[in-house]
Design a protein around this motif. Structure first.
Motif, PDB file in Angstrom:
ATOM      1  N   GLU A   1      -7.356  11.888  -1.841  1.00  0.00           N
ATOM      2  CA  GLU A   1      -7.148  11.607  -3.264  1.00  0.00           C
ATOM      3  C   GLU A   1      -5.984  10.648  -3.459  1.00  0.00           C
ATOM      4  N   TYR A   2      -4.895  10.863  -2.686  1.00  0.00           N
ATOM      5  CA  TYR A   2      -3.748   9.961  -2.780  1.00  0.00           C
ATOM      6  C   TYR A   2      -4.143   8.530  -2.387  1.00  0.00           C
ATOM      7  N   ALA A   3      -4.947   8.423  -1.328  1.00  0.00           N
ATOM      8  CA  ALA A   3      -5.351   7.091  -0.857  1.00  0.00           C
ATOM      9  C   ALA A   3      -6.186   6.378  -1.919  1.00  0.00           C
ATOM     10  N   GLY A   4      -7.062   7.128  -2.603  1.00  0.00           N
ATOM     11  CA  GLY A   4      -7.864   6.527  -3.666  1.00  0.00           C
ATOM     12  C   GLY A   4      -7.001   6.027  -4.817  1.00  0.00           C
ATOM     13  N   ALA A   5      -6.009   6.834  -5.195  1.00  0.00           N
ATOM     14  CA  ALA A   5      -5.103   6.424  -6.273  1.00  0.00           C
ATOM     15  C   ALA A   5      -4.258   5.225  -5.844  1.00  0.00           C
ATOM     16  N   ALA A   6      -3.789   5.247  -4.584  1.00  0.00           N
ATOM     17  CA  ALA A   6      -2.978   4.132  -4.077  1.00  0.00           C
ATOM     18  C   ALA A   6      -3.790   2.841  -4.033  1.00  0.00           C
ATOM     19  N   ARG A   7      -5.075   2.974  -3.705  1.00  0.00           N
ATOM     20  CA  ARG A   7      -5.937   1.788  -3.671  1.00  0.00           C
ATOM     21  C   ARG A   7      -6.056   1.180  -5.067  1.00  0.00           C
ATOM     22  N   ALA A   8      -6.186   2.040  -6.086  1.00  0.00           N
ATOM     23  CA  ALA A   8      -6.290   1.543  -7.458  1.00  0.00           C
ATOM     24  C   ALA A   8      -5.028   0.775  -7.858  1.00  0.00           C
TER      25      ALA A   8
ATOM     26  N   ARG B   1       0.856  -1.193   0.000  1.00  0.00           N
ATOM     27  CA  ARG B   1       0.000   0.000   0.000  1.00  0.00           C
ATOM     28  C   ARG B   1       0.890   1.240   0.000  1.00  0.00           C
ATOM     29  N   LEU B   2       0.801   2.027  -1.063  1.00  0.00           N
ATOM     30  CA  LEU B   2       1.589   3.251  -1.161  1.00  0.00           C
ATOM     31  C   LEU B   2       0.934   4.336  -0.312  1.00  0.00           C
ATOM     32  N   VAL B   3       1.737   4.983   0.509  1.00  0.00           N
ATOM     33  CA  VAL B   3       1.232   6.039   1.400  1.00  0.00           C
ATOM     34  C   VAL B   3       1.911   7.351   1.025  1.00  0.00           C
ATOM     35  N   VAL B   4       1.087   8.376   0.781  1.00  0.00           N
ATOM     36  CA  VAL B   4       1.619   9.694   0.417  1.00  0.00           C
ATOM     37  C   VAL B   4       1.074  10.725   1.397  1.00  0.00           C
ATOM     38  N   LYS B   5       1.971  11.478   1.982  1.00  0.00           N
ATOM     39  CA  LYS B   5       1.580  12.570   2.871  1.00  0.00           C
ATOM     40  C   LYS B   5       1.526  13.867   2.064  1.00  0.00           C
ATOM     41  N   ALA B   6       0.577  14.705   2.403  1.00  0.00           N
ATOM     42  CA  ALA B   6       0.463  16.000   1.723  1.00  0.00           C
ATOM     43  C   ALA B   6       1.600  16.908   2.188  1.00  0.00           C
ATOM     44  N   ASP B   7       2.514  17.252   1.273  1.00  0.00           N
ATOM     45  CA  ASP B   7       3.642  18.110   1.657  1.00  0.00           C
ATOM     46  C   ASP B   7       3.294  19.584   1.448  1.00  0.00           C
ATOM     47  N   ASP B   8       4.178  20.453   1.950  1.00  0.00           N
ATOM     48  CA  ASP B   8       3.926  21.899   1.866  1.00  0.00           C
ATOM     49  C   ASP B   8       3.808  22.364   0.421  1.00  0.00           C
ATOM     50  N   GLU B   9       4.634  21.792  -0.455  1.00  0.00           N
ATOM     51  CA  GLU B   9       4.614  22.220  -1.859  1.00  0.00           C
ATOM     52  C   GLU B   9       3.244  21.951  -2.491  1.00  0.00           C
ATOM     53  N   SER B  10       2.683  20.753  -2.254  1.00  0.00           N
ATOM     54  CA  SER B  10       1.381  20.410  -2.820  1.00  0.00           C
ATOM     55  C   SER B  10       0.273  21.288  -2.233  1.00  0.00           C
ATOM     56  N   ILE B  11       0.362  21.525  -0.933  1.00  0.00           N
ATOM     57  CA  ILE B  11      -0.645  22.368  -0.279  1.00  0.00           C
ATOM     58  C   ILE B  11      -0.583  23.786  -0.827  1.00  0.00           C
TER      59      ILE B  11
ATOM     60  N   ALA C   1       3.031   5.564 -10.840  1.00  0.00           N
ATOM     61  CA  ALA C   1       2.391   4.247 -10.692  1.00  0.00           C
ATOM     62  C   ALA C   1       1.008   4.238 -11.333  1.00  0.00           C
ATOM     63  N   VAL C   2       0.271   5.334 -11.159  1.00  0.00           N
ATOM     64  CA  VAL C   2      -1.064   5.434 -11.763  1.00  0.00           C
ATOM     65  C   VAL C   2      -0.948   5.518 -13.281  1.00  0.00           C
ATOM     66  N   GLU C   3       0.024   6.285 -13.776  1.00  0.00           N
ATOM     67  CA  GLU C   3       0.231   6.394 -15.222  1.00  0.00           C
ATOM     68  C   GLU C   3       0.589   5.041 -15.827  1.00  0.00           C
ATOM     69  N   ALA C   4       1.335   4.232 -15.094  1.00  0.00           N
ATOM     70  CA  ALA C   4       1.686   2.895 -15.573  1.00  0.00           C
ATOM     71  C   ALA C   4       0.428   2.039 -15.718  1.00  0.00           C
TER      72      ALA C   4
ATOM     73  N   VAL D   1       5.760   7.007  -0.118  1.00  0.00           N
ATOM     74  CA  VAL D   1       6.371   7.483  -1.367  1.00  0.00           C
ATOM     75  C   VAL D   1       5.957   8.932  -1.594  1.00  0.00           C
ATOM     76  N   SER D   2       6.561   9.549  -2.599  1.00  0.00           N
ATOM     77  CA  SER D   2       6.204  10.923  -2.953  1.00  0.00           C
ATOM     78  C   SER D   2       4.977  10.914  -3.860  1.00  0.00           C
ATOM     79  N   SER D   3       4.353  12.071  -3.991  1.00  0.00           N
ATOM     80  CA  SER D   3       3.189  12.169  -4.885  1.00  0.00           C
ATOM     81  C   SER D   3       3.598  11.903  -6.330  1.00  0.00           C
ATOM     82  N   ASP D   4       4.837  12.258  -6.698  1.00  0.00           N
ATOM     83  CA  ASP D   4       5.312  11.987  -8.057  1.00  0.00           C
ATOM     84  C   ASP D   4       5.433  10.491  -8.305  1.00  0.00           C
TER      85      ASP D   4
END
Length: 445
Positions: free
Chosen positions: A279-286, A129-139, A436-439, A428-431
């Motif tokens: 949103e990250y969790a939804g993408a990671a679930r996919a 399970r990929l876990v992404v935290k919302a960083d300052d740059e994304s916010i 992974a989603v693009e793949a 992992v990072s949002s990138d």
């Protein structure tokens, strides 16, 4: 009643069913006896009509009912005794088409049985399970976007010409055939050029105007304009330009936060972080679901009903053809042949569909009425103003209900399997998540 096996090859099954004339006659008589007390007929008291007369009057009609009930009963008994589950509706046909009263009924039944599906060792499934935290740059990127959407306007330097996207504040008086018409005048109206608020051709003519300038704008109302007395008419608008303003993004501060319903900027940032991580969790679930399905596809092996694979391959080929030919909305087109690639994908889908259905059934996974209602209402929102009609349509349409229930059931089964699999988390990072989603999307194309 006699049921004789005629075919047992792979998953294909064939049976000959014979319902004897004596059985049919007995069942007709049973129905007549049951109905006799309530039958009235001229010359006889209620319930006293002779059986011979009842049989002559109603026997032929009852015979059709009895034949259908007998065949349905024989099929039900067969499936209960054999444990077979047909992959699709069994094909049933009467073989003695010259049947007449007093003859046995001979029927052929054929179908493809669903295969026996082996158990899956869920603990042996290794998932990440990929876990992404919302960083300052994304916010901050999101905050900047929100500020741009909440843009304000400030006056340009005196003498500046209006550009597309600028706000022009002006008075105007509209005339048709030299006469001022109702609703065609205003003072201090603020118009963002390029917004499409006015009729076609109006805003383009204000590009380049300056404050304190007079401008005559000539346009024609559309032929289908809602005010019939103006439809298709040419109009001249005498405009007096008061101000020309340029767009500026709102400042990122507590005031911006309040515009978006937060108490302060810290609260807005917290809300953005929560939304991003959702949103990250939804993408990671996919991504994890794809990994799970890939493992399940090779975890067990069993025969697939050819009819299901063929039907699925045709559906895939048909869907992809329409995606390649978006201008063809109907189904008035040549037959579309399924390729080997379509058949390979169909085999995967059928295999996984049968496996997930079996695992869900064993785990007693169910879609609740509340979950179905929520799914229907979500779908109904795509038809503004017609939500009630859509809801009623779904309530009366079993096929539509199944289309909505199927993905809900699949997701609940997937969640059940994930709960019982061996899952590790990886931050992992949002990138990285985006790649992974693009793949996944590349694999689907």
């Amino acid at each position: 009643m006699q049921v004789t096996e005629t075919l047992n090859e792979g998953l294909k099954r064939g049976y000959a069913i014979t319902v004897t004339a004596a059985e049919l006659d007995e069942k007709v008589n049973e129905k007549l006896v049951e109905a006799q007390p309530g039958v009235e007929m001229k010359g006889f008291r209620k319930g006293k009509v002779p059986m011979a007369l009842l049989k002559k009057q109603f026997g032929q009609r009852l015979m059709g009912e009895v034949m259908q009930e007998s065949i349905d009963g024989a099929m039900s008994e067969h499936f209960e005794a054999s444990g077979d589950r047909p992959a699709m509706q069994p094909e049933v046909k009467m073989t003695n088409e010259d049947w007449k009263e007093g003859d046995d009924v001979n029927v052929e039944m054929s179908y493809e049985a669903l295969p026996a599906i082996p158990d899956v060792d869920m603990k042996a499934l290794k998932l990440e399970r990929l876990v992404v935290k919302a960083d300052d740059e994304s916010i901050n990127e999101t905050l900047t976007s929100l500020a741009e959407n909440a843009q304000d306007f400030k006056a340009r330097k005196k003498g500046s010409k209006a550009k597309d996207g600028d706000q022009v504040v002006f008075d105007f008086v509209g005339k048709v055939d030299g006469e001022v018409f109702e609703g065609g005048s205003a003072e201090g109206h603020a118009l963002v050029l390029g917004s499409g608020q006015f009729i076609p051709g109006f805003e383009e003519q204000l590009v380049g105007v300056k404050a304190d300038e007079e401008k005559a704008v000539t346009v024609s109302f559309p032929e289908d304009y809602q005010a019939e007395h103006l439809a298709g008419k040419e109009a001249v608008f005498d405009c007096s330009i008061k101000e020309v303003k340029e767009p500026v993004a709102a400042e990122i501060n507590d005031e911006l936060a309040k515009k978006y319903g937060a108490e302060d900027l810290a609260g807005l940032k917290s809300r953005i972080a929560e939304q991003l991580e959702g949103e990250y969790a939804g993408a990671a679930r996919a991504v994890m679901k794809r990994s799970l399905l890939d493992q399940l596809d090779t975890a067990v092996s069993f025969d697939l009903p050819p009819s299901l694979v063929e039907a699925e391959a045709k559906q895939i080929a048909h869907q992809l053809w329409h995606e390649d030919n978006p201008d063809v909305e109907g189904h008035d087109h040549p037959d579309i042949e399924a390729t080997d690639e379509h058949k390979e994908l169909a085999e995967r889908r059928v295999r996984l569909g049968l496996l997930l259905a079996e695992m869900g059934q064993k785990a007693e996974v169910e879609v609740t009425d509340a979950e179905m209602s929520q799914a229907i209402m979500t779908q109904a929102r795509q038809y503004p103003g017609q939500e009630r009609q859509f809801f009623e349509f779904v309530q009366q349409n079993q096929q539509m209900q199944q289309q909505l229930r199927a993905p809900l059931f699949e997701d609940k089964v997937v969640d059940y399997i994930v709960e019982n699999a061996t899952v590790t988390e990886k931050e992992v990072s949002s990138d990285d998540l985006k790649k992974a989603v693009e793949a996944l999307e590349e694999d689907d194309s």
